[in-house]
Motif scaffolding. Sequence first.
Motif, short mmCIF file in Angstrom:
data_model
loop_
_atom_site.label_atom_id
_atom_site.label_comp_id
_atom_site.label_asym_id
_atom_site.label_seq_id
_atom_site.Cartn_x
_atom_site.Cartn_y
_atom_site.Cartn_z
N VAL A 166 0.86 -1.19 0.00
CA VAL A 166 0.00 0.00 0.00
C VAL A 166 0.90 1.24 0.00
O VAL A 166 1.81 1.36 0.81
CB VAL A 166 -0.94 0.01 1.24
CG1 VAL A 166 -1.74 1.30 1.29
CG2 VAL A 166 -1.85 -1.20 1.22
N GLY A 167 0.64 2.14 -0.94
CA GLY A 167 1.42 3.36 -1.04
C GLY A 167 2.73 3.20 -1.79
O GLY A 167 3.45 4.15 -1.99
N GLY A 168 3.04 1.99 -2.22
CA GLY A 168 4.28 1.74 -2.97
C GLY A 168 3.94 1.25 -4.36
O GLY A 168 3.66 0.08 -4.55
N ALA A 169 3.95 2.15 -5.32
CA ALA A 169 3.48 1.83 -6.67
C ALA A 169 4.21 0.64 -7.30
O ALA A 169 3.61 -0.15 -8.01
CB ALA A 169 3.63 3.05 -7.57
N TYR A 170 5.50 0.49 -7.03
CA TYR A 170 6.27 -0.57 -7.68
C TYR A 170 6.94 -1.48 -6.66
O TYR A 170 7.87 -2.19 -6.96
CB TYR A 170 7.31 0.05 -8.62
CG TYR A 170 6.69 1.07 -9.54
CD1 TYR A 170 5.82 0.66 -10.56
CD2 TYR A 170 6.92 2.42 -9.38
CE1 TYR A 170 5.21 1.58 -11.38
CE2 TYR A 170 6.31 3.36 -10.21
CZ TYR A 170 5.46 2.93 -11.20
OH TYR A 170 4.85 3.85 -12.02
#
Length: 131
Positions: free
Chosen positions: A75-79
């Motif tokens: 969550v909150g970490g696109a990659y």
Amino acid sequence: MCPVNWPTNQNNYVIFCQHIYLMFDLLFAFSVFSCKPEDFVAVHLSAKKKNNQVFVAKVLQVDEEIQVRFLKQVVGGAYIYTWPVKDEIYWQSAQDIIKKLSQPTLLPGRGLRLLFSSEELEICKRISVSK
């Protein structure tokens, strides 16, 4: 000066873009055949409601189909991805595999977090939309 002769009208531009996407699609299709156990891959699941969503998985076995273990996006970490609490292991058709991914970077800190290439995943999302 750009070495590419860019199309000047809209119809030619659309045809040009379709040709480029087809070339990418073919290029990535060939990369699937080289996937082997321990490789990471981008997976498109057509049964999902969000057709443009790309899932990341690790290849476990390659046979007529490919057995993969899916990762969970942080969550909150696109990659950034991690292993889910409960293993999600499935057999997928080779057609569901968009591309073999580069090895991720292991991020320091608590827990096992893997950072994948933003460029690769963005290209996979664009291809996923066209499937």
